[in-house]
Scaffold this motif. Sequence first.
Motif, short mmCIF file in Angstrom:
data_model
loop_
_atom_site.label_atom_id
_atom_site.label_comp_id
_atom_site.label_asym_id
_atom_site.label_seq_id
_atom_site.Cartn_x
_atom_site.Cartn_y
_atom_site.Cartn_z
N GLU A 34 0.02 -45.31 -12.22
CA GLU A 34 -0.62 -45.06 -13.50
C GLU A 34 -1.53 -46.08 -14.20
O GLU A 34 -2.10 -45.85 -15.30
CB GLU A 34 0.35 -44.79 -14.59
N ASP A 115 4.36 -38.73 -21.49
CA ASP A 115 5.85 -38.69 -20.75
C ASP A 115 6.51 -38.02 -21.64
O ASP A 115 6.95 -38.86 -22.71
CB ASP A 115 5.95 -39.71 -19.83
N SER A 117 9.70 -38.24 -22.06
CA SER A 117 10.82 -39.17 -22.31
C SER A 117 10.49 -40.40 -23.20
O SER A 117 11.33 -41.06 -23.37
CB SER A 117 11.25 -39.67 -20.57
N GLU A 137 3.53 -30.02 -15.19
CA GLU A 137 4.63 -30.84 -14.09
C GLU A 137 3.79 -31.39 -12.88
O GLU A 137 2.78 -31.31 -12.64
CB GLU A 137 5.14 -29.38 -13.51
N TYR A 140 2.29 -37.07 -13.71
CA TYR A 140 2.50 -38.93 -13.23
C TYR A 140 2.95 -39.01 -11.95
O TYR A 140 2.36 -39.93 -11.25
CB TYR A 140 3.36 -39.37 -14.04
N SER A 141 3.77 -38.09 -11.40
CA SER A 141 4.25 -38.06 -10.07
C SER A 141 5.14 -36.84 -9.83
O SER A 141 5.22 -36.12 -10.89
CB SER A 141 5.16 -39.32 -9.98
N ASP A 143 7.98 -35.86 -9.83
CA ASP A 143 9.10 -35.76 -10.44
C ASP A 143 9.00 -36.13 -11.81
O ASP A 143 9.96 -36.28 -12.88
CB ASP A 143 10.40 -36.42 -10.05
N ARG A 144 7.68 -36.41 -12.42
CA ARG A 144 7.55 -36.84 -13.80
C ARG A 144 6.30 -36.07 -14.24
O ARG A 144 5.29 -36.04 -13.98
CB ARG A 144 6.88 -38.55 -13.77
N HIS A 145 6.76 -35.38 -15.42
CA HIS A 145 5.91 -34.48 -15.91
C HIS A 145 5.07 -35.00 -17.28
O HIS A 145 5.66 -36.08 -17.61
CB HIS A 145 6.65 -33.03 -16.41
#
Length: 156
Positions: A34, A115, A117, A137, A140-141, A143-145
């Motif tokens: 990132e 993110d 989170s 979705e 970032y990756s 499993d990272r939205h």
Amino acid sequence: MSWVVVELQRNLPDWTKVVDDIVRIEKKIFPKHESLARFFDEELKKRNSGLLYTKVDGEVAGYVMYSWPSSLCASITKLAVKENYRRQGLGEALLKAAIQKCRGRSVHCISLHVDPSRTPAMTLYKKLGFQVDNLIEGYYSPDRHAYRMFLDFGSN
């Protein structure tokens, strides 16, 4: 603690040191995939982009990158504050200054990605009027939205 928000300009005598400091912050805060650290100079050469940073006692403490690829919408591409300077108003001051710079370009809105989170970032963006547009979705990756958020200036 005294600090000031400064616009990064190529003709500044401390350009290289400031960019080096920002790259160090970038590498420390953002995961490698990132991080813009390797491409920072290229990003700063783009015609429709800007960078504001803040110094505390001579040390770069945070920065915000923004761009205005069209007259319609600008984008906040990065906002970062060193961990030891967080929760002291620096991020808010940087973001407000970037919003003013973008407004000066007569754009209709500003967008950004965050993110979900990153609660402190979400709280700051909402405080300054950004609204969640939608969830992207795998931004970032796998499993990272990310939430895409926007600040709409409407007709005012």
